[in-house]
Design a protein around this motif. Structure first.
Motif, short mmCIF file in Angstrom:
data_model
loop_
_atom_site.label_atom_id
_atom_site.label_comp_id
_atom_site.label_asym_id
_atom_site.label_seq_id
_atom_site.Cartn_x
_atom_site.Cartn_y
_atom_site.Cartn_z
N ASP A 190 0.81 -1.21 0.00
CA ASP A 190 0.00 0.00 0.00
C ASP A 190 0.84 1.26 0.00
O ASP A 190 0.43 2.29 -0.54
CB ASP A 190 -0.93 0.00 1.22
CG ASP A 190 -1.95 -1.14 1.15
OD1 ASP A 190 -2.23 -1.58 0.03
OD2 ASP A 190 -2.44 -1.56 2.21
N THR A 191 2.02 1.21 0.60
CA THR A 191 2.86 2.41 0.71
C THR A 191 3.84 2.57 -0.44
O THR A 191 4.57 3.55 -0.49
CB THR A 191 3.65 2.37 2.03
OG1 THR A 191 4.46 1.19 2.06
CG2 THR A 191 2.70 2.34 3.22
N HIS A 192 3.86 1.62 -1.36
CA HIS A 192 4.78 1.68 -2.50
C HIS A 192 3.97 2.04 -3.75
O HIS A 192 3.29 1.20 -4.33
CB HIS A 192 5.49 0.34 -2.68
CG HIS A 192 6.59 0.38 -3.69
ND1 HIS A 192 7.43 -0.68 -3.92
CD2 HIS A 192 7.01 1.36 -4.53
CE1 HIS A 192 8.30 -0.36 -4.86
NE2 HIS A 192 8.05 0.88 -5.25
N ARG A 193 4.05 3.27 -4.16
CA ARG A 193 3.29 3.74 -5.32
C ARG A 193 4.17 3.64 -6.58
O ARG A 193 5.39 3.75 -6.53
CB ARG A 193 2.84 5.19 -5.10
CG ARG A 193 2.05 5.38 -3.82
CD ARG A 193 1.80 6.85 -3.54
NE ARG A 193 0.84 7.42 -4.48
CZ ARG A 193 0.51 8.71 -4.50
NH1 ARG A 193 1.12 9.56 -3.66
NH2 ARG A 193 -0.37 9.16 -5.37
N SER A 221 -1.31 -1.25 -5.68
CA SER A 221 -1.21 -0.04 -4.86
C SER A 221 -1.82 1.15 -5.60
O SER A 221 -3.02 1.15 -5.88
CB SER A 221 0.25 0.22 -4.49
OG SER A 221 1.04 0.43 -5.65
#
Length: 257
Positions: A190-193, A221
């Motif tokens: 989720d935090t890796h775009r 993501s």
């Protein structure tokens, strides 16, 4: 002071000195000492493995001592040689048997149990794609799941080509209306775009190398603003995690629609 008289034979003459018999006697004595030394060395080595051999060797030594005392006067050079050779042979066999480990037969080969197929993280139903938790899939399973969605929605010639040297293409397919779809899959947290650099690398190969009619980058993501802007300029379809689940649930559009 009296001088001991030399032993006389029965006919009154002195026994002549036999050098050959004396040399043979001392040679046998030296051989016996060597045998005793080797036996003692073997006993010391065997003591560490089998203490029970010590008792047996002691009994053999005691028996040999008694036999030596009883037959000492009747021994001749020939008999002493035979007994010394027999003692050497027995001591050698005893030492070898003491030092060698006991024989144990090789265990019978154990057949390996039949391999149990691992259950896949992707469960397929009658429509071509079942309940899928994309967040727990690894990269290969994620590509397989995207390929299953394409097959479910009527694509043909679906092929997973991701790997070394794929030049940005993970899944290839042909839509029901005959267009070529090239999909790149990014299974991120989720935090890796997905950034613009990744979109640029994909944009440099999807049309010119893979000849895509529809280029899709799908991720679990999200995309950064520069990445989404670049994709809009190049005509690349971006599917984030929310759009992917909508595609999966048939509540959202297909990437090539």
């Amino acid at each position: 002071m009296t001088t001991p008289a030399r032993r006389l034979s029965r006919d009154g003459r002195r026994s002549p000195f036999d050098l050959r018999a004396t040399a043979l006697y001392f040679g046998l004595l030296a051989l016996l000492l060597c045998v005793l030394g080797l036996t003692a060395r073997a006993v010391a080595a065997a003591f560490e493995r089998r203490p029970g051999w010590i008792a047996l060797l002691c009994l053999l030594a005691a028996a040999s001592t008694v036999a030596l005392r009883r037959g000492r006067r009747r021994w001749t050079a020939r008999r002493a040689a035979r007994r010394a050779a027999a003692a050497l042979d027995a001591a050698t066999r005893t030492a070898v048997e003491a030092l060698e480990p006991p024989y144990t037969p090789d265990p019978a080969p154990v057949e390996a149990p039949p391999a149990i197929a691992q259950e896949s993280s992707v469960a397929f139903d009658g429509y071509g794609c079942g309940v899928v938790d994309y967040d727990v899939l690894d990269a290969d399973e994620f590509e397989q799941a995207i390929a299953a969605l394409c097959e479910r929605d009527g694509c043909s010639q679906v092929e997973v080509v991701g790997g070394a040297g794929d030049l940005g293409a993970d899944v290839l397919a042909v839509t029901p209306d005959g267009r070529r779809v090239v999909i790149q899959c990014k299974r991120y947290g989720d935090t890796h775009r997905v950034g613009s650099e990744e979109l640029q690398r994909f944009g440099g190969t999807c049309f010119t190398v893979h000849e895509a009619d529809v280029a899709v980058l799908v991720t679990t993501s999200d995309f950064t603003a520069p990445a989404a802007e670049y994709a809009g300029l190049c005509g690349i379809v971006c599917l984030d995690g929310q759009a992917l689940r909508a595609w999966h649930d048939t509540t959202g559009p297909r990437p090539w629609a």
